[in-house]
Enzyme design. Structure first.
Site, PDB file in Angstrom:
ATOM      1  N   LYS A  75       0.702  -1.255   0.087  1.00  0.00           N
ATOM      2  CA  LYS A  75       0.026  -0.118  -0.098  1.00  0.00           C
ATOM      3  C   LYS A  75       0.997   1.092  -0.012  1.00  0.00           C
ATOM      4  CE  LYS A  75      -4.426  -1.439   1.764  1.00  0.00           C
ATOM      5  NZ  LYS A  75      -5.578  -1.354   2.831  1.00  0.00           N
ATOM      6  N   LYS A  99      -6.644 -12.696  -8.775  1.00  0.00           N
ATOM      7  CA  LYS A  99      -7.798 -12.722  -7.909  1.00  0.00           C
ATOM      8  C   LYS A  99      -8.866 -11.822  -8.195  1.00  0.00           C
ATOM      9  CE  LYS A  99      -9.108 -12.176  -3.151  1.00  0.00           C
ATOM     10  NZ  LYS A  99      -8.655 -11.983  -1.683  1.00  0.00           N
ATOM     11  N   LYS A 145     -11.957  -5.951  -5.794  1.00  0.00           N
ATOM     12  CA  LYS A 145     -12.947  -4.886  -5.919  1.00  0.00           C
ATOM     13  C   LYS A 145     -12.267  -3.496  -6.578  1.00  0.00           C
ATOM     14  CE  LYS A 145     -12.856  -4.599  -0.886  1.00  0.00           C
ATOM     15  NZ  LYS A 145     -13.778  -4.458   0.338  1.00  0.00           N
TER      16      LYS A 145
END
Ligand code: TRP
Length: 334
Positions: free
Chosen positions: A115, A197, A200
Protein backbone atom coordinates in the site's frame (compact mmCIF):
# COMPACT_ATOMS: atom_id res chain seq x y z
CA UNK A 1 -17.59 -17.31 25.06
CA UNK A 2 -20.82 -15.37 24.77
CA UNK A 3 -24.13 -17.14 25.45
CA UNK A 4 -22.26 -20.44 25.49
CA UNK A 5 -20.92 -19.91 21.99
CA UNK A 6 -17.45 -19.22 20.67
CA UNK A 7 -16.93 -15.71 19.37
CA UNK A 8 -16.25 -14.90 15.73
CA UNK A 9 -15.14 -11.53 14.40
CA UNK A 10 -14.68 -10.35 10.85
CA UNK A 11 -14.94 -7.14 8.91
CA UNK A 12 -14.88 -5.67 5.45
CA UNK A 13 -14.00 -2.29 4.12
CA UNK A 14 -16.58 -0.30 2.24
CA UNK A 15 -14.04 0.84 -0.32
CA UNK A 16 -14.69 -0.28 -3.88
CA UNK A 17 -17.67 -2.32 -4.95
CA UNK A 18 -18.03 -5.77 -3.47
CA UNK A 19 -17.50 -8.49 -6.04
CA UNK A 20 -18.96 -11.91 -6.58
CA UNK A 21 -15.61 -13.15 -5.26
CA UNK A 22 -16.18 -11.35 -1.93
CA UNK A 23 -19.61 -12.92 -1.73
CA UNK A 24 -18.70 -16.49 -2.66
CA UNK A 25 -15.37 -16.43 -0.85
CA UNK A 26 -16.37 -14.64 2.35
CA UNK A 27 -19.86 -13.30 2.90
CA UNK A 28 -21.63 -16.54 2.10
CA UNK A 29 -19.41 -18.39 4.59
CA UNK A 30 -20.18 -15.78 7.21
CA UNK A 31 -23.84 -16.71 6.95
CA UNK A 32 -23.07 -20.40 7.48
CA UNK A 33 -20.71 -19.63 10.36
CA UNK A 34 -23.33 -17.48 12.04
CA UNK A 35 -25.24 -20.61 13.03
CA UNK A 36 -22.37 -21.90 15.09
CA UNK A 37 -20.72 -18.80 16.53
CA UNK A 38 -21.61 -15.59 18.30
CA UNK A 39 -20.67 -13.26 15.46
CA UNK A 40 -19.47 -9.69 15.17
CA UNK A 41 -19.43 -8.47 11.59
CA UNK A 42 -18.10 -4.96 11.31
CA UNK A 43 -18.03 -2.40 8.55
CA UNK A 44 -14.49 -1.22 9.22
CA UNK A 45 -14.79 2.41 8.20
CA UNK A 46 -11.89 3.48 10.43
CA UNK A 47 -9.56 1.35 8.35
CA UNK A 48 -10.86 2.98 5.19
CA UNK A 49 -9.51 6.43 5.98
CA UNK A 50 -5.92 5.17 5.87
CA UNK A 51 -6.30 6.13 2.22
CA UNK A 52 -8.00 9.38 1.27
CA UNK A 53 -11.79 9.05 0.91
CA UNK A 54 -14.61 11.24 -0.24
CA UNK A 55 -16.67 11.61 2.98
CA UNK A 56 -20.15 11.45 1.44
CA UNK A 57 -19.12 8.52 -0.72
CA UNK A 58 -17.61 6.62 2.21
CA UNK A 59 -20.77 7.10 4.27
CA UNK A 60 -22.92 5.90 1.39
CA UNK A 61 -20.81 2.86 0.68
CA UNK A 62 -20.55 1.93 4.34
CA UNK A 63 -24.32 1.90 4.70
CA UNK A 64 -24.68 -0.09 1.52
CA UNK A 65 -22.17 -2.64 2.80
CA UNK A 66 -24.10 -2.98 6.02
CA UNK A 67 -27.28 -3.60 4.03
CA UNK A 68 -25.44 -6.15 1.89
CA UNK A 69 -24.46 -8.01 5.07
CA UNK A 70 -28.15 -8.15 5.97
CA UNK A 71 -29.33 -8.97 2.45
CA UNK A 72 -26.83 -11.83 2.25
CA UNK A 73 -28.73 -13.46 5.10
CA UNK A 74 -27.02 -12.26 8.27
CA UNK A 75 -29.83 -11.76 10.75
CA UNK A 76 -29.14 -8.49 12.61
CA UNK A 77 -30.98 -9.83 15.65
CA UNK A 78 -28.52 -12.69 15.97
CA UNK A 79 -25.35 -11.17 14.52
CA UNK A 80 -23.77 -7.98 15.68
CA UNK A 81 -23.61 -5.98 12.45
CA UNK A 82 -22.19 -2.55 13.14
CA UNK A 83 -19.89 0.28 12.10
CA UNK A 84 -16.44 0.16 13.64
CA UNK A 85 -16.53 3.94 14.10
CA UNK A 86 -19.61 3.65 16.35
CA UNK A 87 -17.63 1.82 19.02
CA UNK A 88 -14.93 4.06 20.45
CA UNK A 89 -13.24 1.11 22.13
CA UNK A 90 -11.59 0.16 18.85
CA UNK A 91 -9.51 3.34 18.82
CA UNK A 92 -8.86 3.18 22.55
CA UNK A 93 -7.59 -0.38 22.52
CA UNK A 94 -5.62 0.28 19.34
CA UNK A 95 -3.69 3.02 21.17
CA UNK A 96 -2.80 0.72 24.03
CA UNK A 97 -1.78 -2.08 21.65
CA UNK A 98 0.35 0.39 19.69
CA UNK A 99 2.47 0.65 22.80
CA UNK A 100 3.07 -3.11 22.68
CA UNK A 101 3.86 -3.35 18.97
CA UNK A 102 7.34 -2.97 17.52
CA UNK A 103 8.12 -0.78 14.54
CA UNK A 104 10.00 -3.74 13.05
CA UNK A 105 6.91 -5.93 13.18
CA UNK A 106 4.83 -3.37 11.35
CA UNK A 107 7.44 -2.63 8.70
CA UNK A 108 7.50 -6.32 7.81
CA UNK A 109 3.78 -6.37 6.92
CA UNK A 110 3.49 -7.08 3.20
CA UNK A 111 0.23 -5.16 2.90
CA UNK A 112 1.93 -2.05 4.31
CA UNK A 113 4.73 -2.42 1.78
CA UNK A 114 2.24 -2.84 -1.07
CA UNK A 115 0.00 0.00 0.00
CA UNK A 116 2.81 2.44 0.67
CA UNK A 117 4.18 1.72 -2.78
CA UNK A 118 0.73 2.35 -4.25
CA UNK A 119 0.05 5.54 -2.23
CA UNK A 120 3.56 6.96 -2.15
CA UNK A 121 2.16 10.49 -1.69
CA UNK A 122 0.30 9.53 1.51
CA UNK A 123 2.25 7.08 3.63
CA UNK A 124 0.54 8.09 6.86
CA UNK A 125 0.99 6.61 10.32
CA UNK A 126 -2.49 5.08 10.12
CA UNK A 127 -1.43 3.00 7.15
CA UNK A 128 1.51 1.81 9.21
CA UNK A 129 -0.51 0.94 12.32
CA UNK A 130 -3.46 -0.47 10.35
CA UNK A 131 -2.72 -4.01 11.62
CA UNK A 132 -2.82 -2.78 15.24
CA UNK A 133 -6.32 -1.40 14.75
CA UNK A 134 -7.25 -4.73 13.21
CA UNK A 135 -5.81 -6.51 16.26
CA UNK A 136 -7.88 -4.23 18.49
CA UNK A 137 -11.03 -5.09 16.48
CA UNK A 138 -10.45 -8.75 17.12
CA UNK A 139 -9.15 -8.73 20.70
CA UNK A 140 -11.84 -6.36 21.96
CA UNK A 141 -14.47 -9.10 21.70
CA UNK A 142 -12.45 -12.01 23.13
CA UNK A 143 -12.63 -13.50 19.65
CA UNK A 144 -11.94 -17.20 19.14
CA UNK A 145 -12.07 -17.40 15.35
CA UNK A 146 -11.50 -14.95 12.53
CA UNK A 147 -12.48 -15.87 8.98
CA UNK A 148 -10.02 -14.11 6.69
CA UNK A 149 -8.52 -14.47 3.27
CA UNK A 150 -4.88 -15.44 2.89
CA UNK A 151 -3.98 -11.78 2.31
CA UNK A 152 -4.92 -11.05 5.94
CA UNK A 153 -3.16 -14.00 7.52
CA UNK A 154 -0.06 -12.03 8.41
CA UNK A 155 -2.19 -9.47 10.24
CA UNK A 156 -3.82 -12.25 12.19
CA UNK A 157 -0.43 -13.68 13.15
CA UNK A 158 0.48 -10.28 14.55
CA UNK A 159 -2.81 -10.17 16.45
CA UNK A 160 -1.99 -13.50 18.06
CA UNK A 161 1.53 -12.31 18.93
CA UNK A 162 0.15 -9.16 20.55
CA UNK A 163 -2.43 -11.11 22.54
CA UNK A 164 0.21 -13.53 23.78
CA UNK A 165 2.65 -10.74 24.56
CA UNK A 166 0.05 -8.86 26.57
CA UNK A 167 -1.14 -11.99 28.36
CA UNK A 168 2.43 -12.93 29.26
CA UNK A 169 2.82 -9.63 31.10
CA UNK A 170 -0.63 -9.15 32.64
CA UNK A 171 -2.21 -12.60 32.87
CA UNK A 172 -5.04 -13.98 30.75
CA UNK A 173 -6.63 -10.84 29.42
CA UNK A 174 -7.22 -11.69 25.76
CA UNK A 175 -8.46 -14.79 24.01
CA UNK A 176 -5.89 -15.80 21.39
CA UNK A 177 -7.79 -16.01 18.08
CA UNK A 178 -7.45 -18.71 15.45
CA UNK A 179 -7.66 -17.95 11.75
CA UNK A 180 -10.47 -19.60 9.85
CA UNK A 181 -9.33 -19.94 6.27
CA UNK A 182 -12.25 -20.87 4.04
CA UNK A 183 -12.11 -24.11 2.11
CA UNK A 184 -10.54 -23.88 -1.32
CA UNK A 185 -12.80 -23.80 -4.35
CA UNK A 186 -14.41 -20.51 -3.49
CA UNK A 187 -11.43 -18.52 -4.72
CA UNK A 188 -12.70 -16.60 -7.71
CA UNK A 189 -10.24 -15.12 -10.20
CA UNK A 190 -10.50 -12.13 -12.53
CA UNK A 191 -12.49 -12.80 -15.69
CA UNK A 192 -9.89 -10.86 -17.67
CA UNK A 193 -6.78 -12.31 -16.07
CA UNK A 194 -7.39 -15.65 -14.36
CA UNK A 195 -3.97 -15.52 -12.69
CA UNK A 196 -5.21 -12.64 -10.50
CA UNK A 197 -7.85 -12.72 -7.78
CA UNK A 198 -11.18 -11.06 -8.65
CA UNK A 199 -10.78 -7.77 -6.85
CA UNK A 200 -12.94 -4.81 -5.92
CA UNK A 201 -10.01 -2.52 -6.72
CA UNK A 202 -9.30 -3.89 -10.22
CA UNK A 203 -8.94 -1.03 -12.70
CA UNK A 204 -10.54 -3.15 -15.41
CA UNK A 205 -14.25 -3.40 -14.45
CA UNK A 206 -14.70 -6.29 -16.89
CA UNK A 207 -12.52 -8.49 -14.72
CA UNK A 208 -14.93 -8.41 -11.81
CA UNK A 209 -18.61 -9.13 -11.39
CA UNK A 210 -19.94 -6.68 -8.83
CA UNK A 211 -22.73 -7.65 -6.48
CA UNK A 212 -24.84 -4.82 -7.81
CA UNK A 213 -24.31 -5.61 -11.53
CA UNK A 214 -27.58 -6.04 -13.42
CA UNK A 215 -28.25 -9.25 -15.40
CA UNK A 216 -27.20 -7.75 -18.75
CA UNK A 217 -23.91 -6.54 -17.32
CA UNK A 218 -23.23 -9.97 -15.88
CA UNK A 219 -24.00 -11.53 -19.27
CA UNK A 220 -21.69 -9.11 -21.06
CA UNK A 221 -18.81 -9.68 -18.65
CA UNK A 222 -19.18 -13.47 -18.82
CA UNK A 223 -19.29 -13.34 -22.60
CA UNK A 224 -16.04 -11.37 -22.66
CA UNK A 225 -14.32 -13.58 -20.11
CA UNK A 226 -10.88 -14.74 -21.21
CA UNK A 227 -10.72 -18.43 -22.18
CA UNK A 228 -8.29 -20.21 -24.50
CA UNK A 229 -8.10 -21.87 -27.89
CA UNK A 230 -8.31 -25.47 -26.65
CA UNK A 231 -12.04 -25.66 -27.32
CA UNK A 232 -12.73 -28.28 -24.66
CA UNK A 233 -14.31 -27.79 -21.27
CA UNK A 234 -12.04 -29.46 -18.76
CA UNK A 235 -11.21 -28.56 -15.19
CA UNK A 236 -7.45 -28.19 -15.19
CA UNK A 237 -4.69 -25.66 -14.53
CA UNK A 238 -3.69 -25.52 -18.20
CA UNK A 239 -7.03 -23.78 -18.89
CA UNK A 240 -7.19 -21.18 -16.10
CA UNK A 241 -9.98 -19.11 -17.68
CA UNK A 242 -12.26 -22.10 -18.21
CA UNK A 243 -11.36 -23.46 -14.79
CA UNK A 244 -12.38 -20.15 -13.21
CA UNK A 245 -15.71 -20.15 -15.07
CA UNK A 246 -16.31 -23.69 -13.83
CA UNK A 247 -15.39 -22.62 -10.29
CA UNK A 248 -17.92 -19.79 -10.46
CA UNK A 249 -20.56 -22.12 -11.87
CA UNK A 250 -19.89 -24.71 -9.16
CA UNK A 251 -19.84 -22.16 -6.35
CA UNK A 252 -23.18 -20.74 -7.54
CA UNK A 253 -24.93 -24.05 -8.19
CA UNK A 254 -23.37 -26.32 -5.58
CA UNK A 255 -22.14 -28.75 -8.24
CA UNK A 256 -18.72 -30.40 -8.10
CA UNK A 257 -16.21 -29.69 -10.91
CA UNK A 258 -16.60 -33.31 -12.08
CA UNK A 259 -20.36 -32.92 -12.37
CA UNK A 260 -19.95 -29.64 -14.25
CA UNK A 261 -17.41 -31.09 -16.67
CA UNK A 262 -19.77 -34.01 -17.39
CA UNK A 263 -22.65 -31.60 -17.91
CA UNK A 264 -20.75 -29.53 -20.51
CA UNK A 265 -19.16 -32.49 -22.27
CA UNK A 266 -18.95 -31.77 -26.00
CA UNK A 267 -20.25 -28.20 -25.63
CA UNK A 268 -18.57 -24.96 -26.61
CA UNK A 269 -17.47 -22.05 -24.45
CA UNK A 270 -20.57 -20.07 -25.41
CA UNK A 271 -22.82 -22.59 -23.69
CA UNK A 272 -20.63 -22.56 -20.59
CA UNK A 273 -20.69 -18.76 -20.45
CA UNK A 274 -24.48 -18.66 -20.72
CA UNK A 275 -24.80 -21.21 -17.93
CA UNK A 276 -22.38 -19.23 -15.75
CA UNK A 277 -24.36 -16.04 -16.41
CA UNK A 278 -27.60 -17.70 -15.35
CA UNK A 279 -26.11 -19.25 -12.23
CA UNK A 280 -24.60 -15.91 -11.17
CA UNK A 281 -27.81 -13.99 -11.79
CA UNK A 282 -29.76 -16.54 -9.78
CA UNK A 283 -27.57 -15.63 -6.81
CA UNK A 284 -27.40 -11.87 -7.38
CA UNK A 285 -31.06 -11.14 -8.14
CA UNK A 286 -32.50 -12.02 -4.71
CA UNK A 287 -29.61 -10.25 -3.01
CA UNK A 288 -30.18 -7.07 -5.02
CA UNK A 289 -33.92 -7.20 -4.41
CA UNK A 290 -33.34 -7.42 -0.67
CA UNK A 291 -30.86 -4.51 -0.74
CA UNK A 292 -33.35 -2.29 -2.53
CA UNK A 293 -36.05 -3.23 -0.03
CA UNK A 294 -33.73 -2.36 2.84
CA UNK A 295 -32.94 0.94 1.16
CA UNK A 296 -36.60 1.79 1.63
CA UNK A 297 -36.80 0.45 5.20
CA UNK A 298 -34.74 3.26 6.65
CA UNK A 299 -36.18 3.20 10.16
CA UNK A 300 -35.67 -0.55 10.45
CA UNK A 301 -32.05 -0.39 9.30
CA UNK A 302 -31.39 2.57 11.61
CA UNK A 303 -32.74 0.64 14.59
CA UNK A 304 -30.53 -2.36 13.75
CA UNK A 305 -27.54 -0.02 13.56
CA UNK A 306 -28.36 1.52 16.92
CA UNK A 307 -29.07 -1.73 18.77
CA UNK A 308 -26.03 -3.49 17.44
CA UNK A 309 -23.72 -0.56 18.17
CA UNK A 310 -24.93 -0.70 21.77
CA UNK A 311 -24.41 -4.45 21.91
CA UNK A 312 -20.89 -4.15 20.49
CA UNK A 313 -20.12 -1.30 22.86
CA UNK A 314 -21.18 -3.42 25.82
CA UNK A 315 -18.85 -6.31 25.01
CA UNK A 316 -16.04 -4.01 23.89
CA UNK A 317 -16.15 -2.08 27.15
CA UNK A 318 -15.90 -5.24 29.21
CA UNK A 319 -12.52 -6.02 27.65
CA UNK A 320 -11.39 -2.41 27.46
CA UNK A 321 -11.97 -1.67 31.16
CA UNK A 322 -10.00 -4.76 32.09
CA UNK A 323 -7.11 -3.74 29.83
CA UNK A 324 -7.12 -0.14 31.07
CA UNK A 325 -6.88 -1.36 34.64
CA UNK A 326 -4.04 -3.73 33.81
CA UNK A 327 -1.90 -1.03 32.21
CA UNK A 328 -2.44 1.31 35.16
CA UNK A 329 -5.16 3.75 34.18
CA UNK A 330 -7.17 5.03 37.14
CA UNK A 331 -10.59 3.59 37.88
CA UNK A 332 -13.52 5.68 36.70
CA UNK A 333 -15.52 7.24 39.54
CA UNK A 334 -19.10 5.95 39.37
N1 TRP B 1 -8.15 -5.69 7.01
C1 TRP B 1 -9.29 -6.47 6.59
C2 TRP B 1 -9.39 -6.44 5.07
O1 TRP B 1 -9.05 -5.45 4.46
C3 TRP B 1 -10.57 -5.95 7.17
C4 TRP B 1 -10.58 -6.07 8.65
C5 TRP B 1 -10.43 -5.07 9.55
C6 TRP B 1 -10.73 -7.28 9.38
N2 TRP B 1 -10.48 -5.54 10.80
C7 TRP B 1 -10.67 -6.90 10.75
C8 TRP B 1 -10.90 -8.61 9.01
C9 TRP B 1 -10.75 -7.85 11.75
C10 TRP B 1 -10.99 -9.56 10.02
C11 TRP B 1 -10.92 -9.17 11.38
O2 TRP B 1 -9.86 -7.40 4.50
Amino acid sequence: MINGKKVLFSGMQATGNLTLGNYLGALRNWVTLSEEYECFYSVVDMHSITVRQDPAELRKRARKLLMIYMAAGLDPEKNCIYYQSHVSGHAELAWILNCFTYMGELSRMTQFKDKSAKHADNINAGLFTYPVLMAADILLYQTDVVPVGVDQKQHLELTRDLAERFNAIYGDVFAVPEPYIAKVGAKIMSLQDPSKKMSKSDENPNGSIYLMDDPDTVARKCKRAVTDSEGVILYRDEQPGVKNLLDIYCACTGRTPQEAVAEFDGQGYGVLKTAVTESVNAILSPLQTRVSELEKEKAYVDSCIKNNAEKAQYFANKTLRKVQKKVGFPERPR
